[in-house]
Design a protein around this motif. Structure first.
Motif, PDB file in Angstrom:
ATOM      1  N   PRO A   1      61.699  27.913   0.341  1.00  0.00           N
ATOM      2  CA  PRO A   1      61.386  27.938  -1.090  1.00  0.00           C
ATOM      3  C   PRO A   1      60.807  26.609  -1.552  1.00  0.00           C
ATOM      4  O   PRO A   1      61.066  25.565  -0.965  1.00  0.00           O
ATOM      5  N   GLY A   2      59.982  26.646  -2.604  1.00  0.00           N
ATOM      6  CA  GLY A   2      59.385  25.412  -3.107  1.00  0.00           C
ATOM      7  C   GLY A   2      58.265  24.967  -2.201  1.00  0.00           C
ATOM      8  O   GLY A   2      57.229  25.618  -2.104  1.00  0.00           O
ATOM      9  N   ILE A   3      58.469  23.868  -1.531  1.00  0.00           N
ATOM     10  CA  ILE A   3      57.486  23.354  -0.576  1.00  0.00           C
ATOM     11  C   ILE A   3      57.702  24.041   0.772  1.00  0.00           C
ATOM     12  O   ILE A   3      58.753  23.873   1.402  1.00  0.00           O
ATOM     13  N   ASN A   4      56.714  24.817   1.220  1.00  0.00           N
ATOM     14  CA  ASN A   4      56.900  25.468   2.517  1.00  0.00           C
ATOM     15  C   ASN A   4      56.606  24.489   3.658  1.00  0.00           C
ATOM     16  O   ASN A   4      56.161  23.360   3.425  1.00  0.00           O
ATOM     17  N   GLY A   5      56.858  24.938   4.882  1.00  0.00           N
ATOM     18  CA  GLY A   5      56.743  24.031   6.020  1.00  0.00           C
ATOM     19  C   GLY A   5      55.359  23.482   6.259  1.00  0.00           C
ATOM     20  O   GLY A   5      55.199  22.311   6.604  1.00  0.00           O
ATOM     21  N   VAL A   6      54.339  24.305   6.068  1.00  0.00           N
ATOM     22  CA  VAL A   6      52.963  23.848   6.282  1.00  0.00           C
ATOM     23  C   VAL A   6      52.608  22.773   5.254  1.00  0.00           C
ATOM     24  O   VAL A   6      52.014  21.738   5.594  1.00  0.00           O
ATOM     25  N   GLU A   7      52.975  23.010   3.993  1.00  0.00           N
ATOM     26  CA  GLU A   7      52.729  22.007   2.954  1.00  0.00           C
ATOM     27  C   GLU A   7      53.484  20.718   3.262  1.00  0.00           C
ATOM     28  O   GLU A   7      52.968  19.611   3.033  1.00  0.00           O
ATOM     29  N   ALA A   8      54.710  20.853   3.762  1.00  0.00           N
ATOM     30  CA  ALA A   8      55.522  19.680   4.094  1.00  0.00           C
ATOM     31  C   ALA A   8      54.864  18.848   5.194  1.00  0.00           C
ATOM     32  O   ALA A   8      54.857  17.615   5.131  1.00  0.00           O
ATOM     33  N   VAL A   9      54.293  19.513   6.195  1.00  0.00           N
ATOM     34  CA  VAL A   9      53.609  18.786   7.269  1.00  0.00           C
ATOM     35  C   VAL A   9      52.409  18.029   6.700  1.00  0.00           C
ATOM     36  O   VAL A   9      52.175  16.867   7.056  1.00  0.00           O
ATOM     37  N   ARG A  10      51.666  18.668   5.816  1.00  0.00           N
ATOM     38  CA  ARG A  10      50.522  17.993   5.197  1.00  0.00           C
ATOM     39  C   ARG A  10      50.967  16.748   4.442  1.00  0.00           C
ATOM     40  O   ARG A  10      50.308  15.697   4.496  1.00  0.00           O
ATOM     41  N   LEU A  11      52.102  16.849   3.729  1.00  0.00           N
ATOM     42  CA  LEU A  11      52.620  15.699   2.988  1.00  0.00           C
ATOM     43  C   LEU A  11      53.005  14.570   3.940  1.00  0.00           C
ATOM     44  O   LEU A  11      52.748  13.392   3.668  1.00  0.00           O
ATOM     45  N   ILE A  12      53.628  14.931   5.043  1.00  0.00           N
ATOM     46  CA  ILE A  12      54.014  13.918   6.038  1.00  0.00           C
ATOM     47  C   ILE A  12      52.776  13.214   6.585  1.00  0.00           C
ATOM     48  O   ILE A  12      52.741  11.988   6.709  1.00  0.00           O
ATOM     49  N   ARG A  13      51.739  13.990   6.878  1.00  0.00           N
ATOM     50  CA  ARG A  13      50.536  13.411   7.470  1.00  0.00           C
ATOM     51  C   ARG A  13      49.763  12.497   6.510  1.00  0.00           C
ATOM     52  O   ARG A  13      48.960  11.681   6.945  1.00  0.00           O
ATOM     53  N   GLN A  14      50.016  12.633   5.237  1.00  0.00           N
ATOM     54  CA  GLN A  14      49.351  11.753   4.267  1.00  0.00           C
ATOM     55  C   GLN A  14      49.797  10.303   4.419  1.00  0.00           C
ATOM     56  O   GLN A  14      49.041   9.379   4.111  1.00  0.00           O
ATOM     57  N   THR A  15      51.015  10.115   4.890  1.00  0.00           N
ATOM     58  CA  THR A  15      51.557   8.759   5.026  1.00  0.00           C
ATOM     59  C   THR A  15      51.918   8.384   6.451  1.00  0.00           C
ATOM     60  O   THR A  15      52.078   7.207   6.764  1.00  0.00           O
ATOM     61  N   ASN A  16      52.062   9.382   7.321  1.00  0.00           N
ATOM     62  CA  ASN A  16      52.467   9.096   8.705  1.00  0.00           C
ATOM     63  C   ASN A  16      51.758  10.059   9.650  1.00  0.00           C
ATOM     64  O   ASN A  16      52.090  11.237   9.713  1.00  0.00           O
TER      65      ASN A  16
END
Length: 211
Positions: free
Chosen positions: A59-74
């Motif tokens: 729910p909320g931020i799904n896993g694919v979106e979460a990976v994209r967020l991680i890749r923005q900084t790491n």
């Protein structure tokens, strides 16, 4: 030093199961198990994990979106998708987002510990059936000659089951042999193919048209 792991999954039973599984391995340390990725940025700063296990359907931020967020900084933090989905769209989206590996939940108990070690060494662990789908997206040159790896009939049969996504237990049941015998055959296959994991074996089998 144990690998520091952060888990995101909205299934409480799965979180408990993963905690128990990882606790059995001295070289693995589960820092926390989160039901969602709403506080992802803060979690990464607080826990500083070596590996992230990420569910796709949350729910909320799904896993694919979460990976994209991680890749923005790491760009280098390994993220292994842990999911029930093995359809092309989810696999493609996860890999395009920057996922480092893709393990189906039904094989998690057998594959996750090795997958974590694999990804820590720079590998890209995937359940066999997922690896096959990924590799089928890449055309194989028609001029590529099939190399003879001297696999026996039984080893070829077992390798085919690996490519089909069978676990060791499923292979043992299918071929009516013990888990120890399966492991013995797998070791011989790895030696002949010069690989070190099921993912590498499946990848080579498809690329080289061994089966």
């Amino acid at each position: 030093m144990a690998a520091r792991i952060l888990l995101y999954d909205d299934n409480e039973a799965l979180r408990w199961s993963m905690e128990s599984l990882i606790a059995d391995h001295e070289d693995l340390d589960l820092l926390a198990a989160m039901p969602d990725a709403q506080n992802l940025a803060a979690d990464l700063l607080v826990f500083n994990p070596d590996v992230v296990l990420m569910d796709i359907d949350m729910p909320g931020i799904n896993g694919v979106e979460a990976v994209r967020l991680i890749r923005q900084t790491n760009e280098n933090l390994p993220v292994i998708m842990l999911t029930v989905f093995d359809d092309n769209e989810n696999i493609f989206n996860a890999i395009c987002a920057g996922a480092s590996g893709y393990i189906l939940k039904r094989y998690a108990s057998e594959e996750i510990p090795a997958a974590i070690r694999n990804v820590m060494s720079g590998g890209a662990p995937m359940t066999g059936s997922v690896a096959r789908k990924v590799l089928q997206m890449v055309p194989v040159a028609k001029s590529e000659e099939q190399e003879n790896y001297n696999l026996s009939k039984r080893e070829t049969e077992l390798l085919q089951l690996l490519v089909n996504g069978f676990s060791y237990k499923m292979i043992g049941f299918e071929l009516n042999i013990s888990i120890d015998t399966v492991r013995s055959h797998i070791k011989k296959i790895y030696d002949k193919l010069h690989v070190h994991s099921a993912t590498e074996a499946v990848s080579l089998a498809i690329k080289k048209r061994i089966i």
